[in-house]
Design an enzyme around this catalytic site. Structure first.
Site, PDB file in Angstrom:
ATOM      1  N   GLY A 120      -9.687  -1.256   9.087  1.00  0.00           N
ATOM      2  CA  GLY A 120     -10.546  -1.143   7.913  1.00  0.00           C
ATOM      3  C   GLY A 120     -11.853  -1.865   8.117  1.00  0.00           C
ATOM      4  N   GLN A 121     -12.743  -1.564   7.204  1.00  0.00           N
ATOM      5  CA  GLN A 121     -14.073  -2.177   7.248  1.00  0.00           C
ATOM      6  C   GLN A 121     -14.488  -2.442   5.803  1.00  0.00           C
ATOM      7  OE1 GLN A 121     -16.154  -2.373  10.304  1.00  0.00           O
ATOM      8  NE2 GLN A 121     -17.191  -3.827   8.959  1.00  0.00           N
ATOM      9  N   GLY A 155     -17.147  -5.047   3.108  1.00  0.00           N
ATOM     10  CA  GLY A 155     -18.450  -5.682   3.094  1.00  0.00           C
ATOM     11  C   GLY A 155     -18.456  -6.971   3.885  1.00  0.00           C
ATOM     12  N   GLY A 160     -16.490  -7.725   6.513  1.00  0.00           N
ATOM     13  CA  GLY A 160     -16.328  -7.541   7.951  1.00  0.00           C
ATOM     14  C   GLY A 160     -15.267  -6.514   8.280  1.00  0.00           C
ATOM     15  N   THR A 161     -14.690  -6.692   9.462  1.00  0.00           N
ATOM     16  CA  THR A 161     -13.733  -5.712   9.980  1.00  0.00           C
ATOM     17  C   THR A 161     -12.315  -6.254   9.824  1.00  0.00           C
ATOM     18  OG1 THR A 161     -15.425  -5.210  11.599  1.00  0.00           O
ATOM     19  CG2 THR A 161     -13.255  -4.308  12.025  1.00  0.00           C
ATOM     20  N   ASP A 194     -12.185  -8.350  -9.106  1.00  0.00           N
ATOM     21  CA  ASP A 194     -12.452  -7.091  -8.408  1.00  0.00           C
ATOM     22  C   ASP A 194     -11.199  -6.214  -8.352  1.00  0.00           C
ATOM     23  OD1 ASP A 194     -14.247  -5.350  -7.274  1.00  0.00           O
ATOM     24  OD2 ASP A 194     -14.122  -6.206  -5.267  1.00  0.00           O
TER      25      ASP A 194
HETATM   26  N1  LIG Z   1      -3.602  -6.894   4.223  1.00  0.00           N
HETATM   27  C1  LIG Z   1      -3.936  -5.674   4.646  1.00  0.00           C
HETATM   28  N2  LIG Z   1      -3.008  -4.853   5.158  1.00  0.00           N
HETATM   29  C2  LIG Z   1      -3.356  -3.612   5.580  1.00  0.00           C
HETATM   30  N3  LIG Z   1      -4.601  -3.102   5.516  1.00  0.00           N
HETATM   31  C3  LIG Z   1      -5.564  -3.885   5.002  1.00  0.00           C
HETATM   32  C4  LIG Z   1      -5.299  -5.192   4.548  1.00  0.00           C
HETATM   33  N4  LIG Z   1      -6.448  -5.736   4.070  1.00  0.00           N
HETATM   34  C5  LIG Z   1      -7.390  -4.796   4.224  1.00  0.00           C
HETATM   35  N5  LIG Z   1      -6.875  -3.680   4.779  1.00  0.00           N
HETATM   36  C6  LIG Z   1      -7.607  -2.442   5.091  1.00  0.00           C
HETATM   37  O1  LIG Z   1      -8.930  -2.780   5.411  1.00  0.00           O
HETATM   38  C7  LIG Z   1      -9.840  -2.184   4.487  1.00  0.00           C
HETATM   39  C8  LIG Z   1     -11.005  -3.119   4.227  1.00  0.00           C
HETATM   40  O2  LIG Z   1     -10.532  -4.215   3.496  1.00  0.00           O
HETATM   41  P1  LIG Z   1     -11.492  -5.313   2.879  1.00  0.00           P
HETATM   42  O3  LIG Z   1     -10.711  -6.112   1.934  1.00  0.00           O
HETATM   43  O4  LIG Z   1     -12.191  -6.059   3.958  1.00  0.00           O
HETATM   44  O5  LIG Z   1     -12.640  -4.503   2.221  1.00  0.00           O
HETATM   45  P2  LIG Z   1     -12.715  -3.614   0.906  1.00  0.00           P
HETATM   46  O6  LIG Z   1     -12.178  -4.362  -0.248  1.00  0.00           O
HETATM   47  O7  LIG Z   1     -12.095  -2.284   1.162  1.00  0.00           O
HETATM   48  O8  LIG Z   1     -14.271  -3.421   0.840  1.00  0.00           O
HETATM   49  P3  LIG Z   1     -15.322  -4.216  -0.002  1.00  0.00           P
HETATM   50  O9  LIG Z   1     -14.840  -5.572  -0.043  1.00  0.00           O
HETATM   51  O10 LIG Z   1     -16.594  -4.097   0.759  1.00  0.00           O
HETATM   52  O11 LIG Z   1     -15.347  -3.518  -1.317  1.00  0.00           O
HETATM   53  C9  LIG Z   1      -8.992  -1.861   3.260  1.00  0.00           C
HETATM   54  O12 LIG Z   1      -9.526  -0.782   2.540  1.00  0.00           O
HETATM   55  C10 LIG Z   1      -7.658  -1.528   3.883  1.00  0.00           C
HETATM   56  O13 LIG Z   1      -7.668  -0.195   4.351  1.00  0.00           O
END
Ligand SMILES: Nc1ncnc2c1ncn2[C@@H]1O[C@H](COP(=O)(O)OP(=O)(O)OP(=O)(O)O)[C@@H](O)[C@H]1O
Length: 433
Positions: A134-135, A137, A139-140, A253
């Site tokens: 995933g990506q 805001g 990071g990755t 959020d």
């Molecule tokens: N604990 C986790 N287990 C599995 N996948 C995850 C987990 N956390 C994040 N991901 C994957 O990574 C993606 C990015 O997560 P992240 O929390 O960094 O950003 P976001 O909430 O989607 O974006 P933003 O914060 O920019 O709105 C998620 O949409 C999900 O697909």
């Protein structure tokens, strides 16, 4: 993790008149207002008399548009983007990454570990692109496996966001994650600050986000029972945060892309980058934020105008989420024609006019039980979306109402078990783990 502000300002002036034709065959299932008032008197029986409808398979392509539509009660300002354009749609269809049921959290208890960079590099195979899941805001996100076999999600801050702002968010997420522990919250395992790397290690939740499921990116349609269970799981998680010991935690959020599903479709609330602990002495509405945080489409309009943050802002976002669960649609869909959009405001209007059925996700069956639960969930959403926070229920009350809906829904289905989702395991209590 949260992305920093992407844009601000803007107010929707468009009147929302979604196209009925876009709700395939829904008009045929419209309930009359008299039926609705009846259903309030004797909901189970009235719903049982409702029409039986169609089942539409999961085929709709995912939305991935960028948008600036603030049509839910004309919310005027935004931070990030509910269309999910920036952070979702990224790494699905890679089933090997999402793995099997054996991939879920195991072995490791939650608790802070100060990981070494060597451990993280080993777990993620040197941040292998193949393990990128995933990506956001911040990071990755990478999938990793620790030495003891535990699967983890490693959130790696972008180098470009190593500024004061992201440092505050990183620390905020660490502080919050360190404190909390609940079945319906993503578990925190630890973190690492190493040279210019900032890393958060959390439970790996294997079945993607709720948003992806509503867009059928994982194949099957999430049925109504599963959606109701997700709503209850989220209500439990947020109730836990709000009732957390001496200082409530406001998530700030709540949205479908921050809700992760396990292989059994249990929901876990993620992303504490914006979360805020209400410290001792702060009463309900005394905190004035210097910066509005959240995602367009989910933002409490009163918070936007007063900058006062309370637990009721999460309740508002939860109301948007409830509408999203029953319609399957994002709160903001910029790529669609205005008349085709389904906003929470429009859904509430239809509900108030006794025409709730028109907003039901066309992929869901028009059955008596579903029709009944739809009305009840929209009734709760209407309360959560009240423009003034004093008129919104507390999150605990939302959970209680949802339990009752599930009880009646179960009755309508003729089932005797508390769990409706075919493969979910759950309890009725709001309990800390
Ligand atoms: N604990 C986790 N287990 C599995 N996948 C995850 C987990 N956390 C994040 N991901 C994957 O990574 C993606 C990015 O997560 P992240 O929390 O960094 O950003 P976001 O909430 O989607 O974006 P933003 O914060 O920019 O709105 C998620 O949409 C999900 O697909």
């Amino acid at each position: 993790m949260k992305s920093p502000s992407k844009f601000s300002g803007g107010r929707s002036t468009a009147s929302q008149t979604p196209d009925r034709a876009s709700n395939a065959s829904s008009s045929a299932y419209s309930s009359s207002s008299s039926q609705r008032s009846n259903s309030r008197r004797n909901p189970v029986k009235v719903a049982a008399r409702s029409v039986k409808g169609v089942f539409v398979a999961c085929f709709t392509p995912p939305e991935s548009e960028n948008t600036r539509d603030f049509s839910v009660y004309d919310t005027p300002s935004v931070i990030s983007d509910a269309s999910g354009a920036g952070s979702e749609k990224k790494h699905r269809n890679s089933s090997s990454l999402y793995g099997t049921s054996n991939d879920s959290t195991r072995l490791r208890d939650p608790g802070i570990t100060k990981f070494t960079i060597a451990e993280i590099l080993k777990a993620t195979k040197n941040f292998s692109p193949n393990l990128k899941i995933g990506q956001g805001g911040f990071g990755t996100v990478y999938k990793g496996q620790l030495q003891d076999g535990t699967y983890v999600a490693v959130k790696r801050a972008k180098k470009s966001v190593y500024d004061k702002h992201s440092g505050v968010e990183f620390q905020s997420e660490i502080n919050t994650l360190t404190e909390v522990g609940h079945l319906n919250l993503v578990k925190f395992y630890g973190y690492l600050v190493h040279e210019d790397e900032k890393l958060v290690v959390v439970e790996y939740v294997p079945n993607g986000t709720l948003r992806e499921h509503l867009e059928c990116m994982h194949g099957a349609v999430l049925d109504f029972a599963a959606r109701l269970d997700v709503a209850i799981d989220v209500a439990h998680a947020v109730t836990y945060l709000h009732m957390y010991s001496d200082h409530p935690i406001i998530h700030r959020d709540i949205k479908s892309s921050n809700i992760l599903l396990t292989e059994k479709n249990r929901a876990k609330v993620a992303d504490f980058g914006f979360a805020r602990m209400v410290t001792d002495g702060e009463s309900d509405a005394t905190h004035i934020s210097t910066q509005v945080k959240g995602t367009a489409g989910y933002l409490d309009p009163e918070y936007l105008t007063t900058y006062q943050l309370t637990e009721k802002s999460d309740v508002y976002s939860f109301g948007v989420l409830l509408v999203e669960l029953v319609t399957g649609r994002r709160p903001i869909e910029a790529k669609r024609e205005l008349k085709e959009r389904i906003t929470a405001k429009w859904a509430m209007k239809k509900f108030s006019e006794g025409d709730a059925i028109i907003v039901l996700d066309p992929r869901l069956e028009r059955s008596p039980a579903n029709n009944f639960a739809l009305e009840k969930i929209l009734e709760l959403a209407l309360q959560c979306l009240a423009p003034h926070r004093r008129n919104r229920p507390r999150m605990r009350r939302c959970a209680e109402i949802l339990w009752n809906i599930r009880k009646d829904y179960t009755e309508l289905l003729g089932l005797n078990t508390p769990s409706l989702s075919s493969n979910s395991q759950r309890s009725h209590s709001i309990s800390e783990e």
